[in-house]
Design a protein around this motif. Structure first.
Motif, mmCIF file in Angstrom:
data_model
loop_
_atom_site.group_PDB
_atom_site.id
_atom_site.type_symbol
_atom_site.label_atom_id
_atom_site.label_comp_id
_atom_site.label_asym_id
_atom_site.label_seq_id
_atom_site.Cartn_x
_atom_site.Cartn_y
_atom_site.Cartn_z
ATOM 1 N N MET A 20 0.968 -1.146 -0.086
ATOM 2 C CA MET A 20 -0.007 0.041 -0.057
ATOM 3 C C MET A 20 0.745 1.336 0.033
ATOM 4 O O MET A 20 0.619 2.147 -0.588
ATOM 5 C CB MET A 20 -0.993 0.089 1.198
ATOM 6 C CG MET A 20 -2.066 -1.139 1.104
ATOM 7 S SD MET A 20 -3.331 -0.338 -0.174
ATOM 8 C CE MET A 20 -3.790 -1.941 -0.802
ATOM 9 N N ARG A 21 2.037 1.121 0.656
ATOM 10 C CA ARG A 21 2.940 2.443 0.611
ATOM 11 C C ARG A 21 3.351 2.739 -0.799
ATOM 12 O O ARG A 21 3.377 3.830 -1.267
ATOM 13 C CB ARG A 21 4.033 1.960 1.578
ATOM 14 C CG ARG A 21 4.869 3.329 1.621
ATOM 15 C CD ARG A 21 6.451 2.942 2.547
ATOM 16 N NE ARG A 21 7.151 1.844 1.761
ATOM 17 C CZ ARG A 21 8.023 1.922 0.898
ATOM 18 N NH1 ARG A 21 8.163 2.900 0.159
ATOM 19 N NH2 ARG A 21 8.506 0.829 0.157
ATOM 20 N N THR B 17 -5.426 5.553 0.339
ATOM 21 C CA THR B 17 -5.103 4.453 -0.762
ATOM 22 C C THR B 17 -6.017 3.179 -0.029
ATOM 23 O O THR B 17 -6.659 2.494 -0.803
ATOM 24 C CB THR B 17 -3.672 4.050 -0.767
ATOM 25 O OG1 THR B 17 -3.159 5.311 -1.618
ATOM 26 C CG2 THR B 17 -3.556 2.897 -1.921
ATOM 27 N N TYR B 18 -5.645 3.004 1.079
ATOM 28 C CA TYR B 18 -6.340 1.737 1.861
ATOM 29 C C TYR B 18 -7.641 1.836 1.857
ATOM 30 O O TYR B 18 -8.525 0.801 1.615
ATOM 31 C CB TYR B 18 -5.931 1.939 3.295
ATOM 32 C CG TYR B 18 -4.776 1.196 3.729
ATOM 33 C CD1 TYR B 18 -4.780 -0.296 3.425
ATOM 34 C CD2 TYR B 18 -3.566 1.702 4.215
ATOM 35 C CE1 TYR B 18 -3.315 -1.166 3.979
ATOM 36 C CE2 TYR B 18 -2.352 0.644 4.601
ATOM 37 C CZ TYR B 18 -2.464 -0.311 4.469
ATOM 38 O OH TYR B 18 -1.238 -1.262 4.875
ATOM 39 N N ALA C 274 0.583 3.701 -2.999
ATOM 40 C CA ALA C 274 0.019 5.246 -2.635
ATOM 41 C C ALA C 274 1.190 6.135 -3.343
ATOM 42 O O ALA C 274 0.746 7.266 -3.881
ATOM 43 C CB ALA C 274 0.054 5.632 -1.159
ATOM 44 N N GLU C 275 2.400 5.647 -3.193
ATOM 45 C CA GLU C 275 3.542 6.775 -3.766
ATOM 46 C C GLU C 275 3.234 6.991 -5.357
ATOM 47 O O GLU C 275 3.227 7.893 -5.847
ATOM 48 C CB GLU C 275 4.919 6.092 -3.452
ATOM 49 C CG GLU C 275 5.309 6.386 -2.049
ATOM 50 C CD GLU C 275 6.639 5.744 -1.974
ATOM 51 O OE1 GLU C 275 7.247 5.200 -2.593
ATOM 52 O OE2 GLU C 275 6.899 5.647 -0.509
ATOM 53 N N SER D 119 -2.405 9.598 -0.238
ATOM 54 C CA SER D 119 -1.812 9.287 0.969
ATOM 55 C C SER D 119 -2.278 7.764 1.369
ATOM 56 O O SER D 119 -3.075 7.138 0.559
ATOM 57 C CB SER D 119 -2.694 10.037 2.239
ATOM 58 O OG SER D 119 -4.048 9.424 2.478
ATOM 59 N N ARG D 120 -1.173 7.119 2.066
ATOM 60 C CA ARG D 120 -1.463 5.658 2.324
ATOM 61 C C ARG D 120 -2.976 5.370 3.161
ATOM 62 O O ARG D 120 -3.455 4.662 2.446
ATOM 63 C CB ARG D 120 -0.499 5.351 3.458
ATOM 64 C CG ARG D 120 -0.303 3.852 3.339
ATOM 65 C CD ARG D 120 0.628 3.203 4.307
ATOM 66 N NE ARG D 120 1.864 3.883 4.174
ATOM 67 C CZ ARG D 120 2.944 3.473 4.913
ATOM 68 N NH1 ARG D 120 2.791 2.537 5.882
ATOM 69 N NH2 ARG D 120 3.925 4.228 4.758
#
Length: 153
Positions: free
Chosen positions: A29-30, A43-44, A33-34, A39-40
């Motif tokens: 997810m990191r 995204t979640y 998101a990037e 933002s993480r």
């Protein structure tokens, strides 16, 4: 009618998430998101919404069939008796080397994707497997020489 009622409207962010996950379902997810400049947490939330709504059914792998020993692939179109779809589809679900099948409208009733180790096995699947199914009237086979996936596949 239920499909229309349950349809989810996707925006550009959703489509970008789906494209990224289709390309690499194991991306963190990191990193996702990037890549999307989100933002993480956002995204979640987006991925969870896509899963909860059924847009994302599951995460899976993409197999290199030739490396896995299934280097011979073919599409087999089948004409079947109109009252035999349920029994034919039940048998196809459990038939070895059947990768995918679809009920069609048009000149043929069913399209089957078969992946086998070699031509001899393909011949056996078509002549002794598919053509022997109760309700199958005829088959037509197209060998696959090369494959590629589209943007969402």
């Amino acid at each position: 009618m239920d499909d229309v009622k349950n349809r989810v409207e996707l925006d550009d962010v959703d489509r970008r998430i789906l494209a990224e996950l289709t390309g690499d379902g194991r991306v963190s997810m990191r990193v996702l998101a990037e890549r999307l400049n989100l933002s993480r947490a956002h995204t979640y939330t987006r991925v969870d919404r896509l899963r909860d709504s059924g847009v994302i059914e599951r995460f899976t792998v993409q197999v290199d069939h030739a490396v896995a020993g299934l280097g011979t692939s073919a599409f087999i179109a089948m004409s079947i008796r109109q009252d035999s779809w349920r029994s034919v589809s039940d048998r196809l679900r459990s038939m070895e080397f059947v990768d995918h099948f679809s009920l069609l409208g048009g000149d043929f009733d069913v399209l089957v994707l078969v992946r086998t180790p070699d031509n001899e096995t393909l011949r056996h699947v078509v002549l002794e497997g598919l053509q022997a199914l109760d309700g199958v009237r005829s088959t037509r086979t197209w060998l696959i020489f090369d494959e590629a996936r589209g943007g969402l596949g």
